[in-house]
Design a protein around this motif. Structure first.
Motif, PDB file in Angstrom:
ATOM      1  N   ARG A   1      14.586-108.188 -57.266  1.00 26.59           N
ATOM      2  CA  ARG A   1      13.362-108.728 -56.662  1.00 26.59           C
ATOM      3  C   ARG A   1      12.122-108.219 -57.415  1.00 26.59           C
ATOM      4  NH1 ARG A   1       9.666-107.018 -52.496  1.00 26.59           N
ATOM      5  NH2 ARG A   1      10.752-105.040 -52.219  1.00 26.59           N
ATOM      6  N   ILE A   2      12.082-106.885 -57.685  1.00 27.96           N
ATOM      7  CA  ILE A   2      10.885-106.303 -58.289  1.00 27.96           C
ATOM      8  C   ILE A   2      10.762-106.711 -59.756  1.00 27.96           C
ATOM      9  CG2 ILE A   2       9.708-104.131 -58.854  1.00 27.96           C
ATOM     10  CD1 ILE A   2       9.712-104.730 -55.882  1.00 27.96           C
TER      11      ILE A   2
ATOM     12  N   ALA B   1       1.551-102.101 -56.486  1.00 28.89           N
ATOM     13  CA  ALA B   1       2.879-101.989 -55.881  1.00 28.89           C
ATOM     14  C   ALA B   1       2.771-101.782 -54.374  1.00 28.89           C
ATOM     15  CB  ALA B   1       3.665-100.847 -56.534  1.00 28.89           C
TER      16      ALA B   1
ATOM     17  N   GLU C   1       3.934-104.214 -50.698  1.00 28.58           N
ATOM     18  CA  GLU C   1       4.808-103.569 -49.696  1.00 28.58           C
ATOM     19  C   GLU C   1       6.009-102.874 -50.329  1.00 28.58           C
ATOM     20  OE1 GLU C   1       3.861-103.784 -46.407  1.00 28.58           O
ATOM     21  OE2 GLU C   1       2.155-105.071 -46.970  1.00 28.58           O
ATOM     22  N   CYS C   2       5.789-102.211 -51.468  1.00 28.30           N
ATOM     23  CA  CYS C   2       6.892-101.464 -52.086  1.00 28.30           C
ATOM     24  C   CYS C   2       7.157-100.136 -51.384  1.00 28.30           C
ATOM     25  CB  CYS C   2       6.576-101.195 -53.553  1.00 28.30           C
ATOM     26  SG  CYS C   2       6.756-102.640 -54.597  1.00 28.30           S
ATOM     27  N   PHE C   3       6.173 -99.632 -50.630  1.00 30.50           N
ATOM     28  CA  PHE C   3       6.273 -98.277 -50.103  1.00 30.50           C
ATOM     29  C   PHE C   3       6.167 -98.253 -48.595  1.00 30.50           C
ATOM     30  CE2 PHE C   3       3.947 -97.952 -54.238  1.00 30.50           C
ATOM     31  CZ  PHE C   3       4.970 -97.370 -54.968  1.00 30.50           C
TER      32      PHE C   3
ATOM     33  N   ARG D   1       4.139 -94.316 -49.043  1.00 29.60           N
ATOM     34  CA  ARG D   1       3.011 -95.245 -48.919  1.00 29.60           C
ATOM     35  C   ARG D   1       1.686 -94.472 -48.859  1.00 29.60           C
ATOM     36  NH1 ARG D   1       2.398-100.566 -47.133  1.00 29.60           N
ATOM     37  NH2 ARG D   1       0.190-100.935 -46.726  1.00 29.60           N
TER      38      ARG D   1
ATOM     39  N   ASP E   1      16.370-102.935 -55.055  1.00 29.91           N
ATOM     40  CA  ASP E   1      15.210-103.802 -55.231  1.00 29.91           C
ATOM     41  C   ASP E   1      15.068-104.303 -56.667  1.00 29.91           C
ATOM     42  OD1 ASP E   1      14.243-103.415 -52.553  1.00 29.91           O
ATOM     43  OD2 ASP E   1      13.668-101.387 -53.192  1.00 29.91           O
TER      44      ASP E   1
ATOM     45  N   SER F   1       7.565-108.326 -62.048  1.00 32.29           N
ATOM     46  CA  SER F   1       7.074-107.120 -62.725  1.00 32.29           C
ATOM     47  C   SER F   1       5.701-107.330 -63.351  1.00 32.29           C
ATOM     48  CB  SER F   1       8.078-106.672 -63.786  1.00 32.29           C
ATOM     49  OG  SER F   1       8.176-107.648 -64.790  1.00 32.29           O
TER      50      SER F   1
ATOM     51  N   ILE G   1       2.914-105.775 -61.324  1.00 32.40           N
ATOM     52  CA  ILE G   1       2.804-104.327 -61.081  1.00 32.40           C
ATOM     53  C   ILE G   1       2.948-103.469 -62.345  1.00 32.40           C
ATOM     54  CG2 ILE G   1       3.507-104.396 -58.655  1.00 32.40           C
ATOM     55  CD1 ILE G   1       6.328-103.570 -59.593  1.00 32.40           C
TER      56      ILE G   1
ATOM     57  N   ARG H   1      10.945 -92.894 -54.236  1.00 34.73           N
ATOM     58  CA  ARG H   1      10.835 -94.335 -54.029  1.00 34.73           C
ATOM     59  C   ARG H   1      10.592 -95.078 -55.349  1.00 34.73           C
ATOM     60  NH1 ARG H   1      12.643 -98.825 -52.604  1.00 34.73           N
ATOM     61  NH2 ARG H   1      11.099-100.409 -52.078  1.00 34.73           N
TER      62      ARG H   1
ATOM     63  N   LEU I   1      12.817 -97.924 -57.091  1.00 34.81           N
ATOM     64  CA  LEU I   1      12.270 -99.244 -57.446  1.00 34.81           C
ATOM     65  C   LEU I   1      12.565 -99.616 -58.900  1.00 34.81           C
ATOM     66  CD1 LEU I   1       8.662 -99.140 -55.932  1.00 34.81           C
ATOM     67  CD2 LEU I   1      10.448-100.801 -55.340  1.00 34.81           C
TER      68      LEU I   1
END
Ligand code: MN
Length: 446
Positions: free
Chosen positions: A112-113, A59, A63-65, A70, A109, A117, A120, A98, A102
């Motif tokens: 998109r996520i 993830a 660039e999820c975080f 992060r 998100d 899936s 991740i 976060r 998500l």
């Protein structure tokens, strides 16, 4: 104590459908762990969500975080949670917020996520779960007052609870090398045994193998040697909780334990549940510590904090299930043999940590505490067989027709922890499971 926020909202659902209504891992839990994906022995940091595991490194790569979240996600790339624990509560909380966003079905998100899936998320059933941290030191306490009284009564009928018990959290230093994750088989240990009536000891396999139902406590940020953690700051140093089964060989224990405490009767295996349930996840389930009655001593000032007394205890149901060869043969379910609660701890987690460091002893990120066996006041909630069977004298009768005084080869012990309140979404710890393998007879000097 951790604050309540949108991550605890009972209306929040996840686009990971299996999370919604999941008994252990709904979106309100988000426990941390270390896993290997299918066909890959690499250790990765993850978060349980329903029947799936979110891969934190994967993830982070997409660039999820950002910011502290992060840094937290990157800290698990070492294959254990020690570095994340060392970062402290702010990073852990940022990661939770976060990840909750998500995985939220209504999150910005979500679309998109969920489309990607597969990159991740892994099906948990296909993954291997590992110990979540390198455990430097392990300490086992004795905070279950009903257990201490029951066991004391077996040894000292007139004087079950020793006079220090209500003044000082009793504990001993355990052994970290033999702590194993849920699912690892447990070998029946051999040791030096002496039946009370026997003139001299012998060496052989334990005949009195037992479990102990305990809460495990993960240490986050540590302290410098010589600098105690005051009770008012103790929560800030707790990274999370797990279930812990302190397997015990009672016949070895009763012969070896005096005068410096248990040794080989305890250190052959200790099983823990692999997911770290964070202080944030249990925040809605904090309750007041059970008040001491008139005749009981008030703890010394270094163990007393008004806020800790008001909200430092935990309200979790704890259960022990047994599965035996006979139950399996008759296709019966694991049989529940005890239900207790973390309410039955005489000392709070903050008191245990403040006491442990009160002499300047340092703790480090990834250290583990056991609460001590937790028993309810009555026999339906005793957290070990030595209590339930009154020292082996009164066997448990199982639905298969079998009896148990102590554990037999092929028996499985499953510990569970669940919250119980209508006001918030129920969360659980996941199983803490172990199966007894036969020991091998060892011949010395042959
Ligand atoms: Mn124990």
């Amino acid at each position: 104590m951790a604050q309540l926020d949108e991550t605890h909202d009972r209306k929040r659902l996840s686009w990971v459908i299996s999370a919604n209504g999941h008994a252990d891992f709904p979106i309100q839990n988000l426990p941390l762990g270390i896993f290997s994906p299918p066909g890959n022995s690499e250790l990765r940091g993850g978060i349980a969500i329903g029947d799936m595991i979110l891969d934190l490194t994967a993830a982070a790569e997409i660039e999820c975080f950002k910011g502290e979240a992060r840094e937290a996600a990157e800290a698990v790339s070492s294959g254990n949670l020690n570095d994340l624990f060392a970062l402290g509560p702010a990073h852990r909380q940022a990661l939770r917020k976060r990840v909750s966003e998500l995985l939220d079905a209504k999150g910005r998100d979500a679309e998109r996520i969920s489309m990607i899936s597969g990159r991740i998320l892994h099906r948990a059933v296909n993954c291997t779960l590992h110990l979540p941290a390198r455990i430097g030191d392990y300490t086992d306490f004795y905070a279950g007052i009903h257990h201490a009284t029951n066991v004391g009564r077996i040894f000292r009928p007139d004087n079950p609870l020793l006079p220090n018990y209500r003044h000082i959290p009793i504990g001993y230093h355990g052994r970290s090398s033999s702590i194993v994750p849920s699912g690892t088989p447990v070998r029946r240990p051999a040791g030096q045994l002496k039946a009370p009536a026997a003139a001299s000891p012998s060496f052989g396999l334990t005949q009195r193998l037992d479990y102990e139902l305990e809460l495990g406590i993960w240490i986050g940020q540590g302290n410098l040697i010589g600098k105690p953690i005051p009770i008012s700051e103790a929560d800030q140093h707790i990274a999370g909780f797990c279930l812990l089964n302190d397997w015990s060989a009672r016949d070895i224990q009763s012969w070896e334990y005096q005068p410096v405490g248990p040794f080989l009767s305890k250190n052959f295996s200790t099983t823990i549940s692999p997911w770290v349930i964070t202080p944030e996840a249990v925040a809605p389930f904090r309750i007041a510590q059970y008040p001491r009655s008139e005749g009981e001593p008030r703890p010394l000032p270094y163990l007393w904090n008004d806020r800790d007394q008001r909200e430092g205890a935990l309200d979790l149901d704890l259960e022990v299930f047994l599965m035996t060869p006979g139950l399996r043969e008759k296709r019966l379910s694991p049989q529940r043999v005890a239900i207790a609660s973390t309410r039955h701890m005489y000392w709070t987690v903050a008191q245990l940590l403040a006491h442990h460091t009160s002499n300047g002893c340092n703790v480090r990120p990834g250290d583990l505490f056991g609460s001590g066996t937790i028993s309810a006041p009555t026999a339906s909630g005793f957290g070990s067989l030595i209590e339930t069977t009154a020292g082996g004298g009164q066997p448990i009768r199982l639905e298969s027709g079998e009896e148990r005084r102590f554990l037999e080869d092929g028996d499985e012990v499953i510990l569970r922890a669940r919250t119980r309140t209508d006001k918030f979404v129920q969360i659980g710890f996941g199983d803490c499971y172990g199966k007894i393998r036969s020991g091998e007879s060892i011949v010395f000097g042959a």
